[in-house]
Scaffold this active site. Structure first.
Site, short mmCIF file in Angstrom:
data_model
loop_
_atom_site.label_atom_id
_atom_site.label_comp_id
_atom_site.label_asym_id
_atom_site.label_seq_id
_atom_site.Cartn_x
_atom_site.Cartn_y
_atom_site.Cartn_z
N GLY A 66 0.63 -1.18 0.03
CA GLY A 66 -0.01 0.11 -0.09
C GLY A 66 0.91 1.19 -0.02
N GLY A 115 -0.61 -4.44 0.37
CA GLY A 115 -1.66 -4.25 -0.30
C GLY A 115 -1.81 -4.94 -1.85
CD GLU A 138 2.48 -6.82 6.05
OE1 GLU A 138 2.00 -6.81 4.77
OE2 GLU A 138 2.76 -8.00 6.17
CG ASP A 146 -2.95 -4.95 6.48
OD1 ASP A 146 -1.82 -5.23 5.66
OD2 ASP A 146 -3.49 -3.92 6.19
#
Length: 352
Positions: A66, A115, A138, A146
């Site tokens: 992301g 992402g 992450e 996530d």
């Protein structure tokens, strides 16, 4: 909805999506999330489109994640609600892809992380090219796995998902197929011909079966599968590190690897490590929607904390690779601090 960062076109029977930020490793922006959601909603009701194909421009990355730097800037400016809106839109997009009624084929050739995983791995078909490189790194920036990792990490064979989430190690094509991350392997040079095949009316499964070249090679992660399953089976990060340390001191064939793996984990955010392990252990029994709501609970607390900003500062902004985690010792991260990230919100995530 076309903009320069994400392109849409009808290609025969296929709705074709192209991530088009090669200079930024195709990092997914908020605008790209909104545009993709709108286009998928439109194609879902278009009888001329029988399948969706997503690809990326450039050779280095499908999507390296992301737009973390923008989210960091928003949070540092105190605009946390604005940052949270990104995830309020991104996570429902992940759910839409997961539940899409038409075949959704991701052609992944290059790096796929964060992402980028969210807009590909939940598709019905995931094709790994020669340059395929998947990771969920992450915990190294004080964040957490996530975009649906609470669902897919626990569903990898054995403890591969635990290993993936706690180390951030990269899976190549062979390892990805073995772990269920990719469904097919196709040489990169054949991607243009594969795309033409997918644009026709032959069923997606038949086209992919004709192009699939699974190979006989065993990836470096899969070659350690027995050790990973044994050493990453614990329910406490301290226990996993102790098992790795024990293996490192044993003089076994896995000793050097275990030492390197433990050293890698010790560079990560202690809080993020404990959150990630809790996700993997708890996610086994949750449905997909609950996993996504859980992740929104976590990110709503992470964005108010220290380690995400410190991790992004160290890796992306200042690039000194010397994050100052709070707390720094693993033992100082108590159960209550972890569980707080999983508790209910006044405004929970809304899903399609």
């Amino acid at each position: 909805m076309n903009n320069m960062n994400i392109l849409f076109e009808r290609h025969g029977a296929a709705g074709l999506v192209t991530l088009n930020r090669p200079q930024a490793l195709n990092a997914v922006t908020h605008g790209m999330v909104l545009a993709l959601r709108a286009q998928l909603d439109s194609w879902a009701h278009d009888p001329a489109i029988t399948r969706v194909v997503i690809q990326a421009a450039g050779e280095r990355a499908f999507s390296a994640g992301g737009d973390i730097r923008h989210l960091y800037d928003l949070g540092k400016a105190g605009r946390t609600e604005e940052a949270l809106q990104f995830w309020r839109d991104e996570y429902p997009l992940n759910a839409l892809i997961k539940n899409y009624r038409k075949p959704y084929v991701a052609l992944i050739d290059g790096i796929v992380m964060g992402g980028g995983v969210g807009v590909s791995i939940h598709g019905s078909h995931r094709v790994a090219g020669d340059r395929f490189s998947f990771a969920m790194p992450e915990v190294g920036i004080g964040f957490f796995p996530d975009v649906g990792a609470t669902w897919f990490l626990p569903r990898m064979p054995g403890e591969l998902g635990t290993y993936c989430g706690l180390t951030g190690e990269r899976f190549g094509g062979a390892d990805a197929v073995a772990a269920g991350i990719a469904t097919h392997r196709v040489p990169s040079a054949r991607f243009p011909a594969l795309l033409e095949g997918l644009a026709g009316t032959v069923p997606v499964d038949a086209v992919l079966a004709a192009f699939n070249e699974p190979g006989t090679d065993e990836g470096p992660i899969l070659s350690r599968r027995a050790a990973i399953d044994r050493l990453f089976a614990g329910d406490r990060v301290e226990g996993i590190l102790a098992a790795l340390d024990g293996e490192a001191a044993s003089g076994s064939a896995d000793a050097e690897w275990a030492a390197q793996t433990a050293a890698t984990m010790r560079t990560k955010s202690p809080l993020s490590l404990k959150i990630a392990l809790t996700q993997v252990r708890g996610g086994k029994s949750l449905d997909f929607a609950t996993c996504m709501r859980t992740e929104f609970r976590i990110v709503s607390r992470i964005i108010e904390g220290n380690d995400f900003y410190e991790g992004v500062r160290a890796v992306i902004v200042d690039k000194d690779n010397a994050p100052r985690w709070q707390p720094a010792p693993l033992a100082a991260v108590n159960e209550a601090a972890v569980e707080r990230h999983f508790s209910a919100l006044a405004r929970e995530l809304e899903l399609p």
